[in-house]
Design a protein around this motif. Structure first.
Motif, PDB file in Angstrom:
ATOM      1  N   GLN A   1      11.211  13.873  10.022  1.00 17.22           N
ATOM      2  CA  GLN A   1      11.098  13.481   8.637  1.00 17.22           C
ATOM      3  C   GLN A   1       9.504  13.312   8.654  1.00 17.22           C
ATOM      4  O   GLN A   1       9.247  12.380   9.426  1.00 17.22           O
ATOM      5  CB  GLN A   1      12.057  12.608   8.159  1.00 17.22           C
ATOM      6  CG  GLN A   1      13.578  13.136   8.244  1.00 17.22           C
ATOM      7  CD  GLN A   1      14.489  11.995   7.481  1.00 17.22           C
ATOM      8  OE1 GLN A   1      13.754  11.187   6.729  1.00 17.22           O
ATOM      9  NE2 GLN A   1      15.573  12.050   7.971  1.00 17.22           N
ATOM     10  N   PHE A   2       8.941  13.783   7.459  1.00 16.19           N
ATOM     11  CA  PHE A   2       7.376  13.209   7.237  1.00 16.19           C
ATOM     12  C   PHE A   2       7.440  12.951   5.975  1.00 16.19           C
ATOM     13  O   PHE A   2       7.922  13.211   5.207  1.00 16.19           O
ATOM     14  CB  PHE A   2       6.852  14.495   7.406  1.00 16.19           C
ATOM     15  CG  PHE A   2       5.223  14.560   7.237  1.00 16.19           C
ATOM     16  CD1 PHE A   2       4.262  13.944   8.069  1.00 16.19           C
ATOM     17  CD2 PHE A   2       4.685  14.749   5.873  1.00 16.19           C
ATOM     18  CE1 PHE A   2       3.173  13.748   7.712  1.00 16.19           C
ATOM     19  CE2 PHE A   2       3.302  14.708   5.600  1.00 16.19           C
ATOM     20  CZ  PHE A   2       2.354  13.847   6.382  1.00 16.19           C
ATOM     21  N   VAL A   3       6.325  11.632   5.850  1.00 18.75           N
ATOM     22  CA  VAL A   3       6.183  10.909   4.553  1.00 18.75           C
ATOM     23  C   VAL A   3       4.643  10.898   4.517  1.00 18.75           C
ATOM     24  O   VAL A   3       4.043  10.624   5.901  1.00 18.75           O
ATOM     25  CB  VAL A   3       6.787   9.503   4.487  1.00 18.75           C
ATOM     26  CG1 VAL A   3       6.389   8.744   5.557  1.00 18.75           C
ATOM     27  CG2 VAL A   3       6.448   9.074   3.034  1.00 18.75           C
ATOM     28  N   PRO A   4       3.871  11.481   3.548  1.00 24.47           N
ATOM     29  CA  PRO A   4       2.392  11.405   3.681  1.00 24.47           C
ATOM     30  C   PRO A   4       1.814  10.086   2.995  1.00 24.47           C
ATOM     31  O   PRO A   4       1.613   9.755   1.950  1.00 24.47           O
ATOM     32  CB  PRO A   4       2.276  12.419   2.522  1.00 24.47           C
ATOM     33  CG  PRO A   4       3.249  12.518   1.638  1.00 24.47           C
ATOM     34  CD  PRO A   4       4.648  12.204   2.512  1.00 24.47           C
ATOM     35  N   LYS A   5       1.999   9.138   3.924  1.00 24.88           N
ATOM     36  CA  LYS A   5       1.612   7.578   3.706  1.00 24.88           C
ATOM     37  C   LYS A   5       1.056   7.175   5.020  1.00 24.88           C
ATOM     38  O   LYS A   5       1.431   7.748   6.141  1.00 24.88           O
ATOM     39  CB  LYS A   5       2.751   6.894   3.386  1.00 24.88           C
ATOM     40  CG  LYS A   5       3.201   7.017   1.885  1.00 24.88           C
ATOM     41  CD  LYS A   5       3.919   5.851   1.468  1.00 24.88           C
ATOM     42  CE  LYS A   5       4.310   5.975  -0.094  1.00 24.88           C
ATOM     43  NZ  LYS A   5       4.713   4.894  -0.700  1.00 24.88           N
ATOM     44  N   PHE A   6      -0.034   6.049   4.752  1.00 29.95           N
ATOM     45  CA  PHE A   6      -0.517   5.336   6.030  1.00 29.95           C
ATOM     46  C   PHE A   6       0.191   4.238   6.175  1.00 29.95           C
ATOM     47  O   PHE A   6       0.972   3.446   5.239  1.00 29.95           O
ATOM     48  CB  PHE A   6      -1.968   4.909   5.518  1.00 29.95           C
ATOM     49  CG  PHE A   6      -3.007   6.115   5.367  1.00 29.95           C
ATOM     50  CD1 PHE A   6      -3.161   6.993   6.477  1.00 29.95           C
ATOM     51  CD2 PHE A   6      -3.727   6.117   4.061  1.00 29.95           C
ATOM     52  CE1 PHE A   6      -4.105   7.986   6.472  1.00 29.95           C
ATOM     53  CE2 PHE A   6      -4.449   7.000   3.854  1.00 29.95           C
ATOM     54  CZ  PHE A   6      -4.702   8.091   4.983  1.00 29.95           C
ATOM     55  N   LEU A   7       0.213   3.514   7.204  1.00 33.82           N
ATOM     56  CA  LEU A   7       0.776   2.401   7.764  1.00 33.82           C
ATOM     57  C   LEU A   7      -0.217   1.236   7.341  1.00 33.82           C
ATOM     58  O   LEU A   7      -1.244   1.534   7.700  1.00 33.82           O
ATOM     59  CB  LEU A   7       1.256   2.230   9.067  1.00 33.82           C
ATOM     60  CG  LEU A   7       2.743   2.725   9.352  1.00 33.82           C
ATOM     61  CD1 LEU A   7       3.243   2.137  10.626  1.00 33.82           C
ATOM     62  CD2 LEU A   7       3.863   2.473   8.287  1.00 33.82           C
ATOM     63  N   GLY A   8       0.371   0.014   6.695  1.00 28.48           N
ATOM     64  CA  GLY A   8      -0.637  -1.115   6.751  1.00 28.48           C
ATOM     65  C   GLY A   8       0.155  -2.436   6.676  1.00 28.48           C
ATOM     66  O   GLY A   8       1.182  -2.437   6.999  1.00 28.48           O
ATOM     67  N   ASP A   9      -0.312  -3.514   5.877  1.00 30.22           N
ATOM     68  CA  ASP A   9       0.241  -4.832   6.005  1.00 30.22           C
ATOM     69  C   ASP A   9       0.741  -4.788   4.678  1.00 30.22           C
ATOM     70  O   ASP A   9       1.212  -6.148   4.412  1.00 30.22           O
ATOM     71  CB  ASP A   9      -0.932  -5.677   6.492  1.00 30.22           C
ATOM     72  CG  ASP A   9      -2.047  -5.917   5.396  1.00 30.22           C
ATOM     73  OD1 ASP A   9      -2.233  -4.976   4.503  1.00 30.22           O
ATOM     74  OD2 ASP A   9      -2.824  -6.936   5.651  1.00 30.22           O
ATOM     75  N   LYS A  10       0.798  -4.026   3.791  1.00 27.64           N
ATOM     76  CA  LYS A  10       1.547  -4.315   2.481  1.00 27.64           C
ATOM     77  C   LYS A  10       2.098  -2.805   2.082  1.00 27.64           C
ATOM     78  O   LYS A  10       1.391  -1.718   2.565  1.00 27.64           O
ATOM     79  CB  LYS A  10       0.647  -4.904   1.464  1.00 27.64           C
ATOM     80  CG  LYS A  10      -0.781  -3.965   1.153  1.00 27.64           C
ATOM     81  CD  LYS A  10      -1.700  -4.765   0.273  1.00 27.64           C
ATOM     82  CE  LYS A  10      -2.256  -5.841   0.618  1.00 27.64           C
ATOM     83  NZ  LYS A  10      -3.285  -5.847   1.383  1.00 27.64           N
ATOM     84  N   ASP A  11       2.981  -3.014   0.990  1.00 32.84           N
ATOM     85  CA  ASP A  11       3.432  -1.706   0.348  1.00 32.84           C
ATOM     86  C   ASP A  11       2.535  -1.484  -1.072  1.00 32.84           C
ATOM     87  O   ASP A  11       2.974  -2.279  -1.662  1.00 32.84           O
ATOM     88  CB  ASP A  11       4.950  -2.012   0.047  1.00 32.84           C
ATOM     89  CG  ASP A  11       5.704  -1.849   1.388  1.00 32.84           C
ATOM     90  OD1 ASP A  11       5.603  -0.780   1.993  1.00 32.84           O
ATOM     91  OD2 ASP A  11       6.334  -2.862   1.820  1.00 32.84           O
ATOM     92  N   ALA A  12       1.775  -0.690  -0.960  1.00 27.21           N
ATOM     93  CA  ALA A  12       0.919  -0.354  -2.231  1.00 27.21           C
ATOM     94  C   ALA A  12       0.244   1.020  -2.160  1.00 27.21           C
ATOM     95  O   ALA A  12      -0.506   1.200  -1.250  1.00 27.21           O
ATOM     96  CB  ALA A  12      -0.079  -1.656  -2.247  1.00 27.21           C
ATOM     97  N   GLY A  13       0.303   1.555  -3.126  1.00 26.32           N
ATOM     98  CA  GLY A  13      -0.162   3.293  -3.269  1.00 26.32           C
ATOM     99  C   GLY A  13       0.150   4.165  -1.962  1.00 26.32           C
ATOM    100  O   GLY A  13       1.497   4.330  -1.847  1.00 26.32           O
ATOM    101  N   GLU A  14      -0.630   4.433  -1.403  1.00 30.72           N
ATOM    102  CA  GLU A  14      -0.366   5.460  -0.305  1.00 30.72           C
ATOM    103  C   GLU A  14      -0.020   4.717   0.999  1.00 30.72           C
ATOM    104  O   GLU A  14      -0.077   5.254   2.066  1.00 30.72           O
ATOM    105  CB  GLU A  14      -1.626   6.313  -0.258  1.00 30.72           C
ATOM    106  CG  GLU A  14      -2.826   5.747   0.508  1.00 30.72           C
ATOM    107  CD  GLU A  14      -4.089   6.893   0.589  1.00 30.72           C
ATOM    108  OE1 GLU A  14      -5.083   6.423   0.781  1.00 30.72           O
ATOM    109  OE2 GLU A  14      -3.673   7.791   0.150  1.00 30.72           O
ATOM    110  N   PHE A  15       0.004   3.283   1.012  1.00 30.51           N
ATOM    111  CA  PHE A  15       0.341   2.333   2.181  1.00 30.51           C
ATOM    112  C   PHE A  15       1.659   1.924   2.185  1.00 30.51           C
ATOM    113  O   PHE A  15       2.350   1.866   1.061  1.00 30.51           O
ATOM    114  CB  PHE A  15      -0.731   1.235   2.292  1.00 30.51           C
ATOM    115  CG  PHE A  15      -1.971   1.732   2.687  1.00 30.51           C
ATOM    116  CD1 PHE A  15      -2.380   1.849   3.988  1.00 30.51           C
ATOM    117  CD2 PHE A  15      -3.074   2.256   1.642  1.00 30.51           C
ATOM    118  CE1 PHE A  15      -3.717   2.091   4.328  1.00 30.51           C
ATOM    119  CE2 PHE A  15      -4.494   2.384   1.957  1.00 30.51           C
ATOM    120  CZ  PHE A  15      -4.646   2.497   3.604  1.00 30.51           C
ATOM    121  N   MET A  16       2.189   1.713   3.572  1.00 25.15           N
ATOM    122  CA  MET A  16       3.734   1.121   3.437  1.00 25.15           C
ATOM    123  C   MET A  16       3.424   0.390   4.667  1.00 25.15           C
ATOM    124  O   MET A  16       2.933   0.555   5.664  1.00 25.15           O
ATOM    125  CB  MET A  16       4.666   2.257   3.541  1.00 25.15           C
ATOM    126  CG  MET A  16       4.706   3.372   4.543  1.00 25.15           C
ATOM    127  SD  MET A  16       5.870   4.445   4.493  1.00 25.15           S
ATOM    128  CE  MET A  16       5.353   5.240   6.095  1.00 25.15           C
TER     129      MET A  16
END
Length: 259
Positions: free
Chosen positions: A93-108
């Motif tokens: 399964q693929f999701v077009p998002k980056f990983l980060g330290d918060k859930d916001a916009g293109e980050f999760m």
């Protein structure tokens, strides 16, 4: 005229980072998963029972996840820089998002991603991460009990010269490293020869290394690694010379041989 001393010196926190990076061997042999080159990594031969591989940072590589699929381990892939993975990986399964330290916009966050996709909350997972320096903030924000879910972590660590010599960078990295060093041991380390190295206190420090971490409850017979590189290691760029790991990350009895 006196020249200004521009030699890089390690920050006090560097000793903690050095200890974390120092590789050990265990009774479990290593095997190579993925291509013989960029996208392939060495992991302990302890994959049975792993419920899923979480793989942030897809870019143009998916050979690791393809090999996971051959072992009936599904992959969850994430990367906002591409529209889709370069290969069709069965069961992935693929999701077009980056990983980060918060859930916001293109980050999760890692926590929200796993909460949404976890195939078996009682089973071990595998994390294979190459997210261009965002690993420190991402892992620093992850709860320790969540990180414990990963039997092994394969990670590319970036900006190492800055982390060893600049307090701000060191503090950021230690938010992640102090969590990892409690529950994991480094069982493999391989410098990325594409990114080069920087001299610090007379030793050449790779800018990027691949580190394989094994959860301590799975690590039997821990002892200093006898030599590196491992026979299964391959240079990322065959046109460039191999990099040797600095002695500060190796015991005095260890030898290093280029491949």
């Amino acid at each position: 005229m006196n020249r200004k001393n521009t030699e890089r010196k390690s920050v006090p926190e560097a000793s903690v980072i050095d200890d974390f990076l120092r590789p050990f061997t265990t009774d479990t042999p290593l095997l190579r998963v993925g291509d013989f080159g960029d996208g392939g990594y060495l992991v302990p031969d302890d994959l049975r029972g792993i419920a899923a591989c979480y793989s942030p940072g897809v870019s143009q590589q998916a050979s690791f996840e393809m090999d996971m699929a051959k072992r009936c381990i599904p992959s969850f892939m994430a990367d906002a820089s591409v529209a889709e993975p370069p290969l069709h990986v069965p069961g992935a399964q693929f999701v077009p998002k980056f990983l980060g330290d918060k859930d916001a916009g293109e980050f999760m966050t890692l926590a929200s991603w796993i909460t949404a996709t976890d195939p078996d909350p009682d089973a071990d997972l595998l994390l294979q991460m190459d997210i261009e320096g965002a690993e420190y903030a991402t892992l620093g924000a992850a709860p320790r009990d969540l990180l414990w879910r990963f039997r092994m972590i394969v990670i590319e660590l970036h900006h190492l010269p800055s982390i060893l010599t600049k307090p701000k960078f060191a503090k950021r990295a230690l938010s992640a490293i102090n969590k990892l060093r409690e529950d994991f041991v480094t069982v493999h380390l391989h410098p990325n020869n594409v990114s080069g190295a920087v001299e610090i206190e007379g030793q050449m420090i790779p800018r990027v290394v691949e580190a394989t971490l094994l959860r301590k409850d799975r690590a039997q017979g821990i002892r200093p690694v006898e030599s590196l590189p491992h026979p299964l290691d391959v240079r990322h760029n065959l046109r460039k010379p191999a990099l040797v790991l600095p002695q500060r990350w190796m015991s005095d009895a260890n030898s290093q041989h280029q491949i």
